[in-house]
Each structure stands twice: as C-alpha cells, then as structure tokens.
Motif scaffolding. Sequence first.
Motif, short mmCIF file in Angstrom:
data_model
loop_
_atom_site.label_atom_id
_atom_site.label_comp_id
_atom_site.label_asym_id
_atom_site.label_seq_id
_atom_site.Cartn_x
_atom_site.Cartn_y
_atom_site.Cartn_z
N ARG A 215 0.56 -1.18 0.27
CA ARG A 215 0.51 0.19 0.14
C ARG A 215 0.51 1.66 0.04
O ARG A 215 0.25 2.29 -0.51
CB ARG A 215 -1.10 0.03 0.89
N ALA B 43 0.96 4.38 -2.78
CA ALA B 43 1.04 5.68 -2.02
C ALA B 43 1.94 6.60 -2.51
O ALA B 43 1.76 7.86 -3.21
CB ALA B 43 0.65 5.87 -1.25
N LEU C 247 1.79 13.63 0.93
CA LEU C 247 1.68 11.71 2.17
C LEU C 247 2.33 11.88 3.28
O LEU C 247 3.05 12.41 3.11
CB LEU C 247 2.57 10.65 0.64
N ASP D 234 -7.06 6.15 3.00
CA ASP D 234 -6.06 6.11 4.03
C ASP D 234 -6.78 4.27 4.45
O ASP D 234 -6.58 3.74 4.08
CB ASP D 234 -6.24 6.61 5.18
N THR E 118 -3.37 9.73 2.42
CA THR E 118 -3.67 10.19 1.17
C THR E 118 -4.25 10.80 0.98
O THR E 118 -5.09 11.54 1.96
CB THR E 118 -3.70 8.92 0.35
#
Length: 296
Positions: free
Chosen positions: A140, A144, A155, A196, A211
């Motif tokens: 993930r 991201a 971020l 998120d 994010t």
Amino acid sequence: MTTAEAPHKGNSFQAFRQNARLLKRRASKHAWIGMAIGVGAVLMATALLAYLDQGTLYPPALLKAQQDNPSLWFLDAMPFVFAFWGQYVSALMAFEAGAMVMDHTSQLQAKNEALEREVRSSVTNDVLTGLPNWLLLLDRLDQAIRNARYEDTPLAVVRVGFEGFKETNDMVGYYNGDRILKEIAHRLERTIDDPDTLARPGGADFVILLTKLQSPAEANEAVARIRDTLEAPFTVDGVQVPVHPHIGTVYYPHHGDNEDSLLQSAYQAMMEARKKGEPVGVSLRDPAVGQAAQTG
C-alpha cells in the motif's frame, strides 16, 4: 446469480442427478430381486397345490390349481404390487440420499472455501485485528508513493506505538492484552477515511497512511484526531489499564522517498514523541525541513 456461480450450480445439479440415478439403480436392483422372489413363491405355492390336488406338476395341473384357488389370484398380484412399490420407494430414497450427499458436499465445499479465504487473508492481514500486516502495508505504501509522485500531492506516514505494552500483557494477561489491541484498532479506524490505510505490522505497532492530502495541515488535523481518540482510558472488565501511546508523523518526500526510509523516519519520530513523557506523545516533523516540531 453471478456468471462465476452459474457453472458451479450447473455442475452441482448434474452431480445430484448422477448420484440420484446411481442410487436409484442400486435400489431398483433389490426391488427386482424381491419381485423375482415373489414370483418364485407364487410358482411354489401353485405347484404345491397342484401336487396335493392332482398328484402331478404338469402345466394343465398347475393351470387348474390357479383356476380353482382364488386365493392364488391375490398372491399372483403381490410381486407386481411390491415391484411397483419398490420402484417408487427406491426413487424417493435415491433422491433423498442424493440430496443429503449434495448437502453434505456443499457444506464441505463452503468450509473449504472459507478456509482458503482465511489462509489467503492471513498472508496479507493481521490475524488479531484483520488490519493489513507488514507485507500489505509495504504494498500500500509503495502504491501511495507512486500516486503522490504522479499527482504531486502530500503523503503522510503516521506511526503509533505504545510504551511498555509487554508489561501491560504481564499485568492483565495476553487475552486481555489482545482485547486492548483490538480496541486500539477500532478507535484508530474511526479516525481515518478511504483511501487512507491503517495497518498493524506487529505487536503494539500501528501505521497510518494519509493520502489525498491537500496540505500538511490536514495531516495535523488527522493526528489530532488520533491523539484525542487515544487519550480516553482503556479498561478491561471495569478496571482501567495504563496505556501510553506515542505518535510520530513524517512526510513524503521530505523524510524519505521509498517505503523503508519513510517507515524508518516515522519510527524515529515516534521515538522522539516517546521521550516527551506526556500521556500521548506527538512528534510532527516539519514537511519542509524534516526537523521535529514538538507539539503536544
């Protein structure tokens, strides 16, 4: 019914019909054997009467015995009655047995599918909380970072740890310690929104990926929500348990441009928050210069 389910349903129905035909054939075999025994009994009874009446077993004597004894007429019909009844009962038994087999098979398939899903989930998800584990967190975070680089958006990586959780386990027991961890996960889930990510890499360590941020100020607001939700005491069976969280927040790309560097920077920020000695220590690193900003 989905397209994926249709072939499965069709295959199950075909298997049911095949099982039913097989069971019916086996049951019918015994019904025909019973009919043959009944016919044999009729012939033996007819032959016995013919021999007693006329002393011979020639066909005319057998025919006369049938004509002169109405009780044999009823006996003559019995094999056919039992054959019909046997076929009827065998069909019912076959379909009932087939249905039971299919039901049992479906239950086994459902259990196998559930077990497969559980195994697949355990590879990428934490068993206790159901949150993404370290493996899924890295995936993930990689996605991201790619999105933040492509869209040129902030971020934030938030790392949440709990000081002395081993001592907490020793005090309340591992079962109650797991209950507290699940409560922590539940509280943290309420502070974030899609897309998120909240993950539990292991132990009493949680990581949140923030994010789609418009500015670092939004990350600060999210961290404030996290701090507030962790300030409330944790209780087990009415007894308050001391839990001391500390939160460290860093930003891409100022504190790291890949998964390892960002997570390491977030860990260092979390340790900085721990040094404060506050009930909920927070370290928000400045996204512009990467220096720790001491905020409570």
